[in-house]
Design a protein around this motif. Structure first.
Motif, short mmCIF file in Angstrom:
data_model
loop_
_atom_site.label_atom_id
_atom_site.label_comp_id
_atom_site.label_asym_id
_atom_site.label_seq_id
_atom_site.Cartn_x
_atom_site.Cartn_y
_atom_site.Cartn_z
N LEU A 30 0.85 -1.18 0.00
CA LEU A 30 0.00 0.00 0.00
C LEU A 30 0.89 1.23 0.00
CD1 LEU A 30 -2.56 -1.27 2.62
CD2 LEU A 30 -2.91 -1.08 0.15
N SER A 34 2.49 4.71 0.74
CA SER A 34 2.65 5.60 1.88
C SER A 34 3.97 6.33 1.71
CB SER A 34 2.67 4.80 3.20
OG SER A 34 3.83 4.00 3.27
N TYR A 40 6.37 5.93 3.61
CA TYR A 40 7.38 4.91 3.91
C TYR A 40 7.71 4.10 2.66
CZ TYR A 40 9.99 1.53 6.68
OH TYR A 40 10.99 0.74 7.20
N SER A 41 6.67 3.66 1.93
CA SER A 41 6.94 2.89 0.71
C SER A 41 7.61 3.77 -0.35
CB SER A 41 5.67 2.24 0.18
OG SER A 41 4.73 3.20 -0.25
N ASN A 87 7.28 -4.28 8.52
CA ASN A 87 5.96 -4.78 8.13
C ASN A 87 5.05 -4.88 9.35
OD1 ASN A 87 4.48 -7.79 7.14
ND2 ASN A 87 4.09 -5.86 6.12
N TRP A 96 3.38 -1.62 10.59
CA TRP A 96 2.17 -1.22 9.86
C TRP A 96 1.00 -2.12 10.27
CZ3 TRP A 96 1.03 1.88 5.31
CH2 TRP A 96 -0.22 1.64 4.76
N GLY A 147 -0.27 -0.37 13.44
CA GLY A 147 -0.99 0.68 12.72
C GLY A 147 -0.17 1.91 12.41
N HIS A 148 1.14 1.80 12.46
CA HIS A 148 2.01 2.95 12.19
C HIS A 148 2.39 2.98 10.72
CE1 HIS A 148 2.25 3.68 16.45
NE2 HIS A 148 2.70 2.45 16.66
N LYS A 149 1.51 3.57 9.91
CA LYS A 149 1.68 3.57 8.46
C LYS A 149 2.95 4.29 8.01
CE LYS A 149 -3.22 3.37 7.54
NZ LYS A 149 -4.36 4.04 6.90
N GLU A 150 3.38 5.25 8.77
CA GLU A 150 4.56 6.02 8.36
C GLU A 150 5.86 5.42 8.91
OE1 GLU A 150 3.96 8.08 5.97
OE2 GLU A 150 1.84 7.73 6.30
N PHE A 209 5.39 -0.81 6.28
CA PHE A 209 4.66 -1.02 5.04
C PHE A 209 3.68 -2.16 5.20
CE2 PHE A 209 8.37 -3.72 4.90
CZ PHE A 209 7.90 -4.91 4.40
N GLY A 210 2.64 -2.14 4.36
CA GLY A 210 1.63 -3.19 4.37
C GLY A 210 1.52 -3.82 3.00
#
Length: 94
Positions: free
Chosen positions: A13, A15, A17-18, A43, A46, A50-53, A56-57
């Motif tokens: 997904l 973000s 980060y990605s 991984n 995320w 729940g830490h998207k930043e 990664f998911g």
């Protein structure tokens, strides 16, 4: 798609980060440069925290095709209507 440069591509997904992983790949496309960013720990940050930043998911091929988030009831109704439409195109009415 991350990890393409090291021969192990995977969808994630999007973000910041990605995006950073992709920037690292463009600058230094080797495993040693990526290993901390693509670790299982990143991984988990995320997925479980729940830490998207901060991680990664993983994502499947159809992720980009999602355009809404219906209720379960609305989704089932939509699927039934689409199935009935397809059945009608095949000439079956039962």
């Amino acid at each position: 798609m991350i990890k393409h440069s090291i021969g192990s591509p995977g969808r994630v997904l999007r973000s910041s980060y990605s995006d950073n992983i992709l920037a690292i790949e463009r600058a230094t496309p080797i495993y040693d440069a990526l290993k901390d960013s693509i670790s299982g720990e990143a991984n988990k940050r995320w997925i479980y925290d729940g830490h998207k930043e901060e991680g990664f998911g993983w994502a499947g091929q159809v992720t980009g095709m999602i355009c809404d988030i219906p209720t379960v009831s609305h989704l089932i109704d939509r699927m039934v209507k689409e199935a009935e439409s397809i059945r009608g195109k095949w000439g079956k009415t039962e």
